[in-house]
Design an enzyme around this catalytic site. Structure first.
Site, PDB file in Angstrom:
ATOM      1  N   ASN A  90      71.980  15.434 -13.419  1.00  0.00           N
ATOM      2  CA  ASN A  90      72.687  14.183 -13.704  1.00  0.00           C
ATOM      3  C   ASN A  90      72.262  13.774 -15.267  1.00  0.00           C
ATOM      4  O   ASN A  90      71.286  13.144 -15.727  1.00  0.00           O
ATOM      5  CB  ASN A  90      71.964  13.034 -12.650  1.00  0.00           C
ATOM      6  CG  ASN A  90      73.046  11.977 -12.890  1.00  0.00           C
ATOM      7  OD1 ASN A  90      73.397  11.398 -14.052  1.00  0.00           O
ATOM      8  ND2 ASN A  90      73.161  11.000 -11.828  1.00  0.00           N
ATOM      9  N   ASP A  91      73.490  14.234 -15.920  1.00  0.00           N
ATOM     10  CA  ASP A  91      73.441  13.881 -17.524  1.00  0.00           C
ATOM     11  C   ASP A  91      73.082  12.472 -17.788  1.00  0.00           C
ATOM     12  O   ASP A  91      72.942  12.314 -18.959  1.00  0.00           O
ATOM     13  CB  ASP A  91      74.905  14.330 -18.046  1.00  0.00           C
ATOM     14  CG  ASP A  91      74.829  15.621 -18.403  1.00  0.00           C
ATOM     15  OD1 ASP A  91      73.934  16.527 -18.601  1.00  0.00           O
ATOM     16  OD2 ASP A  91      76.033  16.375 -18.373  1.00  0.00           O
ATOM     17  N   CYS A  92      73.373  11.539 -16.776  1.00  0.00           N
ATOM     18  CA  CYS A  92      73.323  10.277 -17.115  1.00  0.00           C
ATOM     19  C   CYS A  92      72.003   9.467 -16.716  1.00  0.00           C
ATOM     20  O   CYS A  92      71.797   8.344 -16.918  1.00  0.00           O
ATOM     21  CB  CYS A  92      74.372   9.362 -16.487  1.00  0.00           C
ATOM     22  SG  CYS A  92      75.949   9.995 -17.058  1.00  0.00           S
TER      23      CYS A  92
ATOM     24  N   GLN B 256      71.453  11.490 -24.365  1.00  0.00           N
ATOM     25  CA  GLN B 256      70.925  12.777 -23.948  1.00  0.00           C
ATOM     26  C   GLN B 256      69.796  13.330 -25.002  1.00  0.00           C
ATOM     27  O   GLN B 256      69.164  13.720 -24.768  1.00  0.00           O
ATOM     28  CB  GLN B 256      71.807  13.421 -23.559  1.00  0.00           C
ATOM     29  CG  GLN B 256      72.678  13.551 -22.137  1.00  0.00           C
ATOM     30  CD  GLN B 256      73.700  12.509 -22.138  1.00  0.00           C
ATOM     31  OE1 GLN B 256      74.419  12.338 -23.456  1.00  0.00           O
ATOM     32  NE2 GLN B 256      73.935  11.887 -21.168  1.00  0.00           N
TER      33      GLN B 256
END
Ligand code: GLC
Ligand code: GLC
Length: 820
Positions: free
Chosen positions: A484-486, A501
């Site tokens: 999950n990039d978030c 990020q």
């Protein structure tokens, strides 16, 4: 609720019957080097290999109105101006149809008895888009009308093209030779490539300067030259070069005329760029290209070749289940989308501008799962390219640039999940092909040949990168983000403008850039899911000690997860940088997350204590909705700075409780794994696009391909899809339906056949080509169970277990009887 077309499975096409789709519904042309995006009204653009650096035609993203820029044909019959694809003129047509097929699109419009059918495709091994226009007079009287073609050139670098106007407005150059318009901006100096647009017939005029053709204050919908009914023979000189052919045509009743247009791209050796005068383009190669498709017969042959190529790719795996929608997803559209995703990665769609991201390490590795059976050789090459960007300690650059194949240092590394996908994808490749030699392949670290090691070494450092980076609970460090990039448990900041990020907090700078406290349970579960593949490889290679050592790490991780990350009814999501639980019943919002659950269930973490069924039931209870499983629940309504980007999204969108279809697949797999085929199928059918065709007006995006996300229950647009085409959803849902529900799953020593289907199904048949042999599989389900192989025979002989052996070619009959 409404649909806008229908599937034509026999022709492998989706047929759109109204040009006013709820969003442009697109297709891709090209599979090798020259690519085009084409919408159902012929919007879109072309590029060569790299959508940013070698953009051939111009497109306007986020334009008002939507979808402006494309290859347009304009017809002017006595002042009535129309396009076969309706837009951009938007004159109401008497008939309209768009057929998106495998690598081609056919758009047909009819107005006042004149029919125009345009077929667009990129032939195999060809750097150009062929457009065949068939004009037919279906009226009872003779018709005279004017036809204009139109394409707008992009000045090659798409980023520069939409920003650097002080230069770009003065560089445009063209050449016209007969019916061919050449675009040669910067060809003399910094480029060795040009483009052309040609037609296989004489013309009555042309335009190459945009403002002369369109008019400075007009738009694509009312180009001045078309309205005036005459080309201006303009010559681009700076400003914006275009290519438009003009032809006057008369057709008797019933008569047809076919014209073939080609939009091509040519690269020349530097010393052969010009003719003797040093100014005129050397057109030898261009002429040869034009020659290749300049008649309807040649076009038909090119199309037939393209169809044959797709039939071959799609013929490797086929099913015949009681559900047509499953059949069309598996046999046609999901496999097609996997190939498009392989070719395009995340670069160019109607939601990806082609100038954004490079190739993602995790994305590309997961994509392999969806297409490895179709093109194993290209999968092998892709795996080697990916592994070459890995670092010696097992860490990975998060992205790399396709042209240089070098890791992208702006984004850097330290995404905690990245290395694991490499084990999964290499494992999938070996299981598919039986090609163990890939493990001996010498592959550099950090693109440095002096640091090359066998591929097996890359898997080892991947595995131990997790083991060597554990936090206080013995769980993997979360680092900058996991899948999950978030969820950015280390990169939070109150300062506006800082990246979620890649920002390094001074707080963690001394610790190597990220928190040594924040831990990801998702990566822990992924580790225990993927780890056995690594162990299986070591065992096969006879490395028993290493296998045992790796297995011990997996067992330890499972124990740590059960001890510190099982919340009673489900697995928590993470520990944040303050050591607090995320995704726990103790939290105020975001009490449960989807990502760790499926992998934990398939790893059988806490299975003896019933953790698997409790977890799946919690997913059903808290995450399940009418349109799919939301990512987390309840959605975040407040901003939680310590979690990073996730709560920046309004509730119900994207990673904040959107229905992220990619990770729905992990639950589908887990339900099937646990033997609950009915649930697996329920979740599958909620998100599989063909099942949402009837609600196209709500769903909005193409009913033939997956999008990344459907708005979740907390969003006011619950059920609305976004970000179609380029998503890991394609590969993972292909895995879910084919390997877990249909249950035909390649393994190291054969083909596992262990379906987990809706109990209603009487059975199904499948054809699978695997390591040179063809397996004709028949599954019968007389007792109407979801899962359980009672008897399995291969070529008439009963075998133990569910793994069908590998054969040296030939056709083999596999009969499976399900029951208790
Ligand atoms: C996007 C990214 C993918 C990521 C996912 C979840 O799909 O491409 O890498 O895992 O979002 O954040
Ligand atoms: C992924 C996610 C997206 C996020 C982006 C970068 O693509 O899907 O939500 O914004 O990564 O942060």
């Amino acid at each position: 609720m409404k649909k806008f077309g229908h599937f034509d499975d026999a022709r492998k096409e989706y047929v759109i019957q109204s040009p006013r789709t709820p969003y442009p519904w697109i297709n891709y042309l090209g599979t090798q080097a020259f690519f085009s995006l084409i919408s159902n009204t012929a919007g879109g653009y072309s590029f060569y290999k790299d959508a940013r650096l070698r953009r051939i035609t111009r497109y306007r993203y986020n334009n008002v109105p939507i979808d402006m820029g494309g290859r347009y044909f304009y017809i002017n019959e006595n002042g009535t101006v129309w396009n076969p694809g309706w837009s951009p003129v938007k004159t109401e047509l008497d008939e309209y149809e768009c057929r998106h097929g495998m690598g081609y699109t056919v758009i047909t419009g009819k107005k006042n008895g004149l029919k125009a059918e345009v077929t667009f495709f990129v032939p195999q091994d060809y750097d150009g888009e062929v457009q065949q226009v068939v004009l037919t007079n279906e009226s009872g009287e003779a018709k005279s009308f004017k036809l204009f073609s139109f394409a707008e050139w992009c000045l090659w670098d798409a980023q520069d093209d939409c920003t650097n106007f002080q230069r770009n407005f003065s560089t445009g150059r063209v050449e016209v030779e007969g019916s061919t318009i050449y675009h040669k901006t910067e060809y003399r100096d910094r480029r060795d490539h040009f483009a052309f647009y040609t037609v296989n017939d004489s013309i009555d005029g042309y335009d190459t300067d945009r403002d002369s053709f369109i008019g400075l204050y007009n738009g694509f919908g009312d180009p001045q030259a078309v309205i005036d009914g005459k080309a201006t023979n303009s010559f681009a000189d700076g400003w914006s070069p275009i290519a438009s052919h003009y032809k006057e045509i008369t057709l008797q009743p019933g008569e047809s005329k076919t014209l073939v247009f080609i939009l091509g791209y040519v690269e020349m050796p530097v010393d052969q760029k010009f003719e003797a005068d040093g100014v005129t383009i050397n057109k030898v190669k261009a002429h040869a290209m034009i020659e290749k498709y300049n008649t309807p017969e040649k076009v038909a042959a090119g199309l037939a070749e393209l169809r044959a190529a797709w039939d071959k790719l799609l013929g490797i795996f086929n099913v015949d289940t009681p559900d047509d929608k499953v059949n069309r997803m598996v046999n046609i559209w999901n496999q097609y989308q996997c190939m498009v995703t392989f070719n395009l990665s995340r670069s160019a769609s109607y939601f990806e501008s082609g100038i954004g991201r490079g190739m993602g390490f995790r994305d590309s590795n997961q994509d392999i799962l969806g297409f490895v059976h179709q093109i194993p050789d290209r999968a092998r090459q892709r795996l080697i390219d990916l592994a070459a960007t890995q670092l010696e300690d097992g860490g990975c650059y998060h992205q790399y640039q396709p042209l240089t194949k070098k890791g992208n240092s702006d984004i850097g590394g330290d995404f905690s999940d990245d290395p694991l996908w490499m084990i999964l994808s290499v494992g999938a490749y070996i299981k598919e092909t039986g090609d163990w030699s890939i493990l001996d392949e010498l592959v550099p670290y950090d693109n440095d040949d002096s640091k090359a090691k066998p591929m097996l070494d890359h898997l080892t450092v991947s595995f131990y990168h997790i083991v060597n980076n554990l936090g206080p609970h013995g769980l993997p460090l979360a680092m900058r983000a996991d899948w999950n990039d978030c969820i950015n448990l280390s990169c939070f900041s109150d300062t506006p403008g800082e990246s979620f990020q890649t920002y390094t907090s001074p707080k963690f700078a001394a610790e190597g850039g990220y928190s040594k406290v924040a831990e990801s349970v998702m990566v822990a579960a992924l580790f225990t899911y993927v780890g056995p593949t690594y162990v299986g490889i070591l065992k096969h290679l006879g490395k028993a000690d290493e296998a045992a050592a790796a297995q011990a790490e997996i067992d330890k991780m499972k124990k740590n997860v059960m001890e510190s990350a099982f919340d009673g009814e489900w697995f928590i999501r993470a520990y944040d940088a303050f050591g607090k639980k995320m995704g726990s019943s103790e939290c105020e919002e975001g009490k449960i997350f989807i990502e760790p659950q499926g992998f934990a269930v398939m790893s059988e973490i806490g299975k003896e204590e019933g953790a698997d069924i409790k977890t799946l039931n919690s997913v059903d209870r808290y995450l399940n909705t009418q349109y799919g499983l939301v990512l987390n629940n309840p959605a975040f309504t407040k901003y939680y700075v310590q979690y990073g980007e996730i709560s920046t999204y309004p509730g119900g969108y994207k990673e904040n409780a959107g229905i992220f279809t990619h990770n729905n697949a992990w639950i589908i797999c887990a339900e099937a794994y646990a033997g609950r085929g009915d649930k697996a199928f329920e979740y599958y059918s909620k998100i599989a696009p063909a099942f949402n065709e009837e609600i196209s007006d709500l769903h909005k995006t193409e009913p033939y391909v997956y999008g990344q996300m459907i708005a979740g229950k907390d969003a006011s647009r619950f059920g609305e899809g976004k970000n179609s085409w380029l998503t890991g959803t394609a590969a993972w849902n292909m895995v879910a339906i084919s390997q877990y529900i249909i249950g035909v799953q390649p393994d190291f020593d054969g083909l596992r056949v262990d379906p987990s289907i809706p109990h209603e199904w009487d059975g199904f048949t499948a054809t699978r080509k695997f390591r040179g042999a063809t397996y004709q599989i028949t599954v019968k389900n007389p007792e109407h169970v979801c899962k359980g192989v009672k008897k399995l025979t291969v070529d008439g002989k009963e075998i133990e277990g569910v793994i069908v052996p590998v054969f040296e070619g030939g056709e083999h009959t596999v009969e499976v009887l399900l029951g208790c």
